[in-house]
Design an enzyme around this catalytic site. Structure first.
Site, short mmCIF file in Angstrom:
data_model
loop_
_atom_site.label_atom_id
_atom_site.label_comp_id
_atom_site.label_asym_id
_atom_site.label_seq_id
_atom_site.Cartn_x
_atom_site.Cartn_y
_atom_site.Cartn_z
N ALA A 186 -1.77 6.50 1.01
CA ALA A 186 -2.49 5.96 2.17
C ALA A 186 -2.66 7.02 3.25
O ALA A 186 -3.75 7.19 3.81
CB ALA A 186 -1.74 4.76 2.74
N VAL B 91 0.87 -1.17 0.00
CA VAL B 91 0.00 0.00 0.00
C VAL B 91 0.90 1.23 0.00
O VAL B 91 1.78 1.35 0.86
CB VAL B 91 -0.88 -0.01 1.27
CG1 VAL B 91 -1.78 1.21 1.31
CG2 VAL B 91 -1.70 -1.30 1.32
N CYS B 92 0.71 2.10 -0.96
CA CYS B 92 1.59 3.28 -1.07
C CYS B 92 1.41 4.21 0.12
O CYS B 92 0.30 4.64 0.42
CB CYS B 92 1.30 4.04 -2.35
SG CYS B 92 2.14 5.63 -2.40
N VAL B 93 2.51 4.54 0.77
CA VAL B 93 2.45 5.35 1.99
C VAL B 93 1.89 6.75 1.74
O VAL B 93 1.05 7.24 2.50
CB VAL B 93 3.83 5.40 2.71
CG1 VAL B 93 4.90 6.06 1.85
CG2 VAL B 93 3.72 6.11 4.05
#
Lengths: 130, 119
Positions: free
Chosen positions: B82, B77-79
């Site tokens: 997110a 999940v892309c920080v």
């Protein structure tokens, strides 16, 4: 948090093209794809960026979105050159259909007809769209 | 073949995550490898463990998590995406982890093909 695998990418240079098709505001696609373009620069890949459909508006001069409560992120495109990302393409048909010309953009671009852009896309290893 | 997958839309609102899941499932069944699924844009919502679809509906969050566990698919999940959507470690379903955008470029380099699902 699960363990993160590391894949071997050492010494591999691939052709990446980021394909921008959305207007700069209204949705977040333009902003977030730009973030991924900037990060990709750290990997020393052969990067190009294409602007087509309403995506051509992303690099149009004179953005002023402050009344929308948004920040103008178009200056960031000018930073791409500093990351050695210099292959920027605008699809000619999309540009002309929107009444724009090569001098309307905040960065220096190569204007290419759809047929030529299609060939460039076919040459890529990776296409990332947003 | 080694595949990387990018999911650019949230679950239920859009078919992208379903299509990506069905593709991954079919590819694995044919003996291919899915190395990593990278969730970007609203796609980060696929990792929300509080997601609770109706009982007769598919539960995409759970399906992805099960695939990760059974077939060693790395669910990233892309920080940046997110954080602005409130998806943090404490909200992550099993099998997902948060990491940087570099993981997208990395899989673009390492996989034979990177497939993008979304608008």
């Amino acid at each position: 948090m699960s363990e993160e695998p590391v894949f071997d990418t050492q010494g591999v240079v691939r052709k990446f093209m980021f394909v921008n098709r959305k207007a700069p505001y209204g949705t977040i696609y333009a902003l977030e794809i730009l973030e991924s373009v900037l990060i990709s620069a750290a990997f020393e890949q052969d990067i190009s960026v294409a602007f087509l459909d309403d995506g051509v508006f992303q690099i149009k001069k004179g953005h002023d979105p402050k009344d929308l409560g948004m920040k103008n992120f178009s200056p960031t495109y000018r930073a791409l050159g500093g990351y050695d990302i210099e292959k920027l393409y605008v699809e000619k048909e999309s540009m002309e259909a929107r009444g724009l010309g090569p001098d309307d953009f905040v960065v220096k671009v190569q204007v290419v007809p759809a047929a030529e852009l299609s060939k460039l896309m076919a040459e890529q290893d990776v296409l990332i769209t947003g | 073949m080694k595949f990387g997958i990018m999911v650019n839309e949230g679950p239920f609102n859009h078919q992208a995550s379903d299509s990506a899941y069905q593709f991954a499932k079919a590819a694995i069944a044919k003996g291919h490898q899915v190395m990593r699924v990278f969730f970007y844009y609203d796609g980060v919502n696929n990792a929300n463990r509080l997601s609770e679809p109706q009982s007769d509906d598919r539960n995409l969050v759970k399906l992805w998590g099960e695939m990760a566990k059974t077939h060693k698919v790395d669910l990233v999940v892309c920080v940046a995406a997110a954080l602005r959507r409130g998806i943090k470690d404490e909200l992550l379903a099993e099998g997902f982890h948060i990491s940087g955008l570099g993981q997208l470029t990395e899989i673009g380099i390492a996989a034979d093909r990177l497939l993008v699902f979304g608008d």
